[in-house]
Design an enzyme around this catalytic site. Structure first.
Site, short mmCIF file in Angstrom:
data_model
loop_
_atom_site.label_atom_id
_atom_site.label_comp_id
_atom_site.label_asym_id
_atom_site.label_seq_id
_atom_site.Cartn_x
_atom_site.Cartn_y
_atom_site.Cartn_z
N HIS A 407 0.81 -1.22 0.00
CA HIS A 407 0.00 0.00 0.00
C HIS A 407 0.85 1.27 0.00
O HIS A 407 0.31 2.37 -0.12
CB HIS A 407 -0.99 -0.01 1.18
N ASP A 454 -0.12 -7.66 1.63
CA ASP A 454 0.38 -6.27 1.61
C ASP A 454 1.91 -6.27 1.63
O ASP A 454 2.54 -5.98 2.64
CB ASP A 454 -0.18 -5.53 2.84
N SER A 551 4.36 2.86 7.87
CA SER A 551 3.93 1.74 7.04
C SER A 551 5.11 1.24 6.23
O SER A 551 5.96 2.01 5.78
CB SER A 551 2.82 2.19 6.09
#
Length: 609
Positions: A407, A454, A551
Site C-alpha cells: 500500500h 500487503d 507503514s
C-alpha cells in the site's frame, strides 16, 4: 495501526472500532475441549496429523545437498554442492566424487547408496565399504577400506541406537528400517573357531538420514574382549497394537518418541513434542534433538538455541575417525551460510537518551515506549521517498532489493527513491545514500481494501558499469529473510522502527525504535478481517505498537545467536496503542517463495539453501 497519509490508508486512530473491544492480551483465551493426553511428551494431535518429518523444513534444517522449497527439503543437483574445503569420496561404483555432499546428492536423487569411503583410491580393484547382518544372531558387521586394504569389524553396542539400526536395515532391503536395536555378549559368538567373528568393534553414530552405514560417523576401533556387540532386528510388519504411528506408517512405542533419536527412520517421532525425554534437547519449534547435537558447532534448532551459550550437554568423546562426515557437513554448512551475509549489523552503540512522554503515563528510559535510535544503529531501515515526501519505510534485504508494504507504492518507479542510513527525517547525514528505484513488484494478489498480501519488492537501479546498487557503506547492512513461519514463536520480543507519528499526533523527526511482543491468535481481535499472511505484535499493555513506525517499516526478530530476521512489515490496524488492538503486520516468511522467485536464492537464503 500506522498513521498514514490518506492516499494509502483512510483509517485513522480516532475512528471507532468496527468490532466490539476485545479483552487485553493478558486475558485468558476461551477454553476448548481437548482430547485426553496420550503421553506427557508428545505435542498436540493437530501437529501430529500434519505428518512432519526430517524433510519438513518449516521445523528443521535441510541437509547441504537439499534445499527448502515450499516447506519441503528437495534434492539438489550434485553440481550445486560446495567445492571448497571438501574431501573427495569414493563411490560404490568406483567413481570419484568431489565431496561427501556430491555423493549424498546423488543418493538423494537416485535413492541408492552411492558412497563407499573417503579418499581417492577408487579403482575397481580397490575394496569398497560393505555391511552385513547375520540372519541368525542379528549381529552387524562392517568392512572398512583403508590404505592397507581394509578390515572387518563388528559394531560396539555402547552408542548403538535405533537411528543407526534403521540405516543398517534400510541398506539391506527393509524400507522401514529396524524393529529393535539390541546387543549380545561377544563370547556367545566365539564358540565355533571356524566361524569366529572379528575380534574388534567400531562405534557407529548415525543421524537417521543416511542410506548406508558408510555415510555415518565410524570411529574408535577397540578389542571386544568380554564386551557386548550390536545386533538388529529389521522391521517386517506392523504389530497389532501400536504406541505411535510414524509418518511412514512404521510403528514404535510411545517411550521412543521425543527422545532425540530417530526411531521412525523419517524423524516423525521427534517433530511434535511439548517436552523431551531425559537427555534430549527441545527446540522452540517442538523438535527434540539428540544430546550430542547440543553445542557441537552446527545449528539444529531453527533459532540456534542448541548452539547458544545457555545450552549445555555432556558428549561422549570421539577419537580415531574412520569416516568423518561431521567435519564435511560443518564445512558445507559454513560455506553455504557464508554466501549471504545478513542479519548482523556493523558494530554500533545505542545512545543513552531520555524517552519522551508518549501520552498515557510518564515513561522515561523505557525501550518499549519508543527510543531515538543511534544514527547508524538500524542499518537495514530505509526511508521510502515519493515525490520528495517520506510517508513509508522499508527494509533492505541485500543485493538490489528492498521490502516494503504494497500500500506504500504504485507501479511508477520514477516517483520513488530509497534513502539508506537516514536518521533525521528531513536531513541527510554523512552516511546517507539515496538510490533510484528501477522496478516495483507488488504482490499479484494484493487487495487494497482488505490489506491482504500487503507486500512489495523494490528493485534498485544499478550503479554505472557495476552490479552494485550502492557503494560499500559500513552504516548499511541487510536483514535476513526468514523461510519458515515457525522460526519465532508467540511472546518473542522483537523490534519495530520508523518515523511514524507518536501518540500526540506529530510525526517523529528522528528514527525511533521500540520493542513489541509477537501475539498469537489475532482473529480474536480483528475477526474476519485477519487473513492468512498477516500477524500481530504489540505489548501486553497495549501501550506500544507500530504507531512508532511508518507503514512498510520493519518488524525485526533476533534468533538465539543474535542474527536478525525481517519477521514483519508494518501493514494496518486500529486505535493505535489501545489494549485489544495490536498492530497487524505482513508475515514475511509466509511470502518466502514469492520473494525467492523474484530475487533468487543467493539474495535471500542464509540457511536451508
Amino acid at each position: 495501526m500506522m498513521y498514514q497519509h490518506t492516499s494509502h490508508n483512510p483509517k485513522t486512530p480516532e475512528e471507532p472500532p468496527t468490532q466490539p473491544p476485545t479483552p487485553l492480551v493478558t486475558s485468558p483465551a476461551p477454553t476448548t475441549p481437548q482430547a485426553p493426553e496420550r503421553d506427557p511428551f508428545l505435542g498436540t494431535p493437530e501437529c501430529l496429523e500434519k505428518g512432519f518429518t526430517r524433510a519438513s523444513c518449516d521445523l528443521v534444517f535441510c541437509a547441504p545437498w537439499e534445499r527448502c522449497v515450499q516447506g519441503q527439503c528437495s534434492c539438489k543437483p550434485p553440481y550445486l554442492c560446495p567445492t571448497e574445503n571438501v574431501t573427495p569420496v569414493c563411490g560404490q561404483d568406483s567413481r570419484n566424487y568431489r565431496s561427501y555432499c556430491q555423493a549424498m546428492a546423488l543418493t538423494c536423487r537416485t535413492n541408492k547408496p552411492a558412497m563407499s569411503h573417503f579418499g581417492e583410491n577408487c579403482e575397481v580393484s580397490y575394496p569398497k565399504f560393505s555391511s552385513s547382518i547375520d540372519p541368525d544372531t542379528g549381529v552387524v558387521k562392517v568392512f572398512i577400506p583403508d590404505s592397507s586394504g581394509g578390515g572387518e569389524f563388528l559394531v560396539c553396542w555402547k552408542i548403538w541406537n535405533m537411528a543407526a539400526a534403521n540405516v543398517a536395515c534400510k541398506d539391506h532391503g527393509h524400507p522401514l528400517g529396524a524393529a529393535t536395536a539390541d546387543h549380545i555378549p561377544y563370547k556367545l559368538l566365539t564358540t565355533d573357531r571356524d566361524k569366529r567373528p572379528p575380534g574388534s568393534c567400531v562405534s557407529v553414530r548415525c543421524q537417521g538420514y543416511e542410506s548406508s552405514l558408510a555415510e555415518c560417523v565410524i570411529y574408535d576401533s577397540i578389542r571386544i574382549g568380554n564386551r557386548m556387540v550390536a545386533t538388529v532386528n529389521c522391521y517386517e510388519q506392523t504389530p497389532k497394537e501400536c504406541g505411535f504411528t510414524c509418518a511412514n506408517t512404521k510403528c514404535v512405542s510411545l517411550n521412543q518418541t521425543c527422545d532425540g533419536v530417530d526411531d521412525c527412520g523419517d524423524r516423525s517421532d521427534e517433530m511434535c513434542c511439548k517436552d523431551c525425554r531425559k537427555g534430549a534437547f527441545l527446540c522452540k519449534t517442538g523438535v527434540c534433538v539428540h544430546k550430542d547435537a547440543v553445542r557441537d558447532g552446527q545449528m539444529d534448532c531453527l533459532d540456534g538455541e542448541d548452539e547458544s551459550k545457555k545450552s549445555t550437554s555432556e558428549k561422549s568423546e570421539i577419537h580415531g575417525y574412520y569416516v568423518s562426515p561431521i567435519k564435511e557437513m560443518k564445512a558445507n554448512r559454513e560455506y553455504l551460510e557464508s554466501k549471504l551475509y545478513c542479519g548482523i549489523p556493523n558494530a554500533t552503540t545505542v545512545d543513552d537518551v531520555e524517552v519522551e512522554d508518549r501520552g498515557r503515563g510518564h515513561r522515561v528510559k523505557r525501550v518499549v515506549g519508543g527510543v531515538p535510535a543511534n544514527p547508524t544503529q538500524i542499518q537495514w531501515q530505509i526511508a521510502l521517498e515519493e515525490n520528495r515526501k517520506i510517508d513509508c519505510g522499508g527494509a533492505y534485504i541485500g543485493g538490489c532489493w528492498v521490502l516494503t508494504a504494497a500500500h506504500c507504492v504504485r507501479p511508477n518507479p520514477s516517483a520513488f527513491k530509497v534513502k539508506f542510513s537516514l536518521w533525521k527525517k528531513s536531513r541527510a547525514q554523512d552516511t546517507t545514500d539515496i538510490v533510484p528505484v528501477e522496478d516495483i513488484r507488488i504482490h499479484p494478489k494484493y487487495n487494497a481494501s482488505s490489506y491482504e498480501n500487503d507486500i512489495a519488492l523494490l528493485q534498485l537501479e544499478k550503479l554505472p558499469f557495476t552490479d552494485k546498487c550502492l557503494e560499500d557503506n559500513p552504516a548499511v547492512s541487510a536483514v535476513c529473510v526468514p523461510w519458515s513461519t515457525q522460526l519465532f514463536q508467540p511472546n518473542h520480543t522483537c523490534s519495530i522502527s520508523g518515523w511514524g507519528r507518536t501518540a500526540d499526533g506529530r510525526s517523529a523527526q528522528v528514527l525511533l525504535w521500540a520493542n513489541v511482543s509477537l501475539i498469537d491468535d489475532c482473529q480474536r481481535f480483528y475477526k474476519g478481517r485477519f487473513k492468512p499472511g498477516m500477524m500481530c505484535a504489540g505489548d501486553l499493555e497495549g501501550s506500544v505498537d507500530s504507531c512508532q513506525g511508518d507503514s512498510g517499516g520493519p518488524l525485526v526478530c533476533q534468533d538465539e545467536l543474535g542474527v536478525s530476521y525481517l519477521w514483519g512489515i508494518v501493514s494496518w490496524g486500529e486505535r493505535c496503542g489501545h489494549p485489544g488492538f495490536p498492530g497487524v503486520y505482513t508475515q514475511v516468511a509466509h511470502y518466502f517463495e514469492w520473494i525467492r522467485l523474484h530475487t533468487g536464492w543467493p539474495a535471500v537464503t542464509k540457511f536451508n539453501s
